[in-house]
Design a protein around this motif. Structure first.
Motif, PDB file in Angstrom:
ATOM      1  N   ALA A   1      37.378  28.585  34.935  1.00  0.00           N
ATOM      2  CA  ALA A   1      36.840  27.805  36.055  1.00  0.00           C
ATOM      3  C   ALA A   1      36.278  28.732  37.130  1.00  0.00           C
ATOM      4  CB  ALA A   1      37.918  26.901  36.637  1.00  0.00           C
ATOM      5  N   ALA A   2      36.991  29.812  37.434  1.00  0.00           N
ATOM      6  CA  ALA A   2      36.510  30.763  38.441  1.00  0.00           C
ATOM      7  C   ALA A   2      35.210  31.426  37.989  1.00  0.00           C
ATOM      8  CB  ALA A   2      37.575  31.811  38.715  1.00  0.00           C
ATOM      9  N   THR A  36      24.467  25.124  42.069  1.00  0.00           N
ATOM     10  CA  THR A  36      25.179  24.322  43.058  1.00  0.00           C
ATOM     11  C   THR A  36      24.230  23.877  44.166  1.00  0.00           C
ATOM     12  OG1 THR A  36      27.167  25.586  42.587  1.00  0.00           O
ATOM     13  CG2 THR A  36      27.165  24.291  44.604  1.00  0.00           C
ATOM     14  N   LYS A  51      21.777  21.142  42.925  1.00  0.00           N
ATOM     15  CA  LYS A  51      22.397  19.820  42.851  1.00  0.00           C
ATOM     16  C   LYS A  51      22.541  19.212  44.241  1.00  0.00           C
ATOM     17  CE  LYS A  51      24.972  20.111  38.557  1.00  0.00           C
ATOM     18  NZ  LYS A  51      26.309  20.027  37.939  1.00  0.00           N
ATOM     19  N   MET A  83      35.329  21.580  37.051  1.00  0.00           N
ATOM     20  CA  MET A  83      36.430  20.688  37.314  1.00  0.00           C
ATOM     21  C   MET A  83      37.209  20.420  36.028  1.00  0.00           C
ATOM     22  SD  MET A  83      37.783  18.998  39.738  1.00  0.00           S
ATOM     23  CE  MET A  83      38.761  17.596  40.090  1.00  0.00           C
ATOM     24  N   TRP A 107      33.016  30.123  35.890  1.00  0.00           N
ATOM     25  CA  TRP A 107      31.979  29.092  35.937  1.00  0.00           C
ATOM     26  C   TRP A 107      31.482  28.884  37.370  1.00  0.00           C
ATOM     27  CZ3 TRP A 107      28.428  26.397  33.623  1.00  0.00           C
ATOM     28  CH2 TRP A 107      27.931  25.252  34.226  1.00  0.00           C
ATOM     29  N   TRP A 108      32.385  28.778  38.330  1.00  0.00           N
ATOM     30  CA  TRP A 108      31.966  28.547  39.713  1.00  0.00           C
ATOM     31  C   TRP A 108      31.199  29.741  40.261  1.00  0.00           C
ATOM     32  CZ3 TRP A 108      37.408  26.324  40.727  1.00  0.00           C
ATOM     33  CH2 TRP A 108      37.408  24.960  40.451  1.00  0.00           C
ATOM     34  N   THR A 109      31.604  30.944  39.885  1.00  0.00           N
ATOM     35  CA  THR A 109      30.877  32.134  40.332  1.00  0.00           C
ATOM     36  C   THR A 109      29.464  32.129  39.778  1.00  0.00           C
ATOM     37  OG1 THR A 109      32.939  33.386  40.416  1.00  0.00           O
ATOM     38  CG2 THR A 109      30.889  34.648  40.344  1.00  0.00           C
ATOM     39  N   TRP A 110      29.324  31.807  38.498  1.00  0.00           N
ATOM     40  CA  TRP A 110      27.984  31.762  37.887  1.00  0.00           C
ATOM     41  C   TRP A 110      27.146  30.644  38.498  1.00  0.00           C
ATOM     42  CZ3 TRP A 110      25.556  27.860  35.176  1.00  0.00           C
ATOM     43  CH2 TRP A 110      24.323  28.196  34.655  1.00  0.00           C
ATOM     44  N   ALA A 111      27.737  29.471  38.699  1.00  0.00           N
ATOM     45  CA  ALA A 111      26.984  28.334  39.246  1.00  0.00           C
ATOM     46  C   ALA A 111      26.486  28.639  40.655  1.00  0.00           C
ATOM     47  CB  ALA A 111      27.853  27.075  39.246  1.00  0.00           C
ATOM     48  N   ASP A 112      27.290  29.301  41.462  1.00  0.00           N
ATOM     49  CA  ASP A 112      26.873  29.646  42.815  1.00  0.00           C
ATOM     50  C   ASP A 112      25.807  30.735  42.814  1.00  0.00           C
ATOM     51  OD1 ASP A 112      28.488  27.781  43.982  1.00  0.00           O
ATOM     52  OD2 ASP A 112      30.107  29.183  44.449  1.00  0.00           O
ATOM     53  N   SER A 113      25.967  31.735  41.957  1.00  0.00           N
ATOM     54  CA  SER A 113      25.009  32.842  41.962  1.00  0.00           C
ATOM     55  C   SER A 113      23.673  32.453  41.338  1.00  0.00           C
ATOM     56  CB  SER A 113      25.587  34.060  41.239  1.00  0.00           C
ATOM     57  OG  SER A 113      25.758  33.776  39.863  1.00  0.00           O
TER      58      SER A 113
END
Length: 86
Positions: free
Chosen positions: A39-40, A52, A55, A1, A42-48
């Motif tokens: 950001a994209a 996410t 949490k 974010m 980061w979100w890809t890494w956090a999901d894989s």
């Protein structure tokens, strides 16, 4: 974010004309739009990596524990694992 907020701030500064990053317009926009790419990534890494989901599960467990504690207090049982009032 945070990357998205920084990107929006950079776009506002760039379009408002308050900040000039480079004389070359192409590289200036690359700098301005780079937080969105980060950001994209980061979100890809956090999901894989499962961050996410972990949490989300922790938040669900906390809600469940709070709900159980509230129900036990409503029944007059007190906090689970705590001393009884006499």
């Amino acid at each position: 974010m945070g990357f998205v907020l920084i990107g929006v701030l950079l776009i506002v500064l760039r379009l408002g004309g308050w900040v000039q990053f480079h004389k070359d317009d192409f590289w200036a926009w690359i700098i301005v739009l780079s937080p969105f790419v980060l950001a994209a990534v980061w979100w890809t890494w956090a999901d894989s990596s499962g961050l996410t989901q972990k949490k989300a599960m922790n938040a669900l467990d906390a809600k469940k524990a709070a709900r159980r504690e509230q129900l036990m207090e409503g029944l007059g049982q007190g906090k689970p694992g705590g001393k009884k009032k006499r």
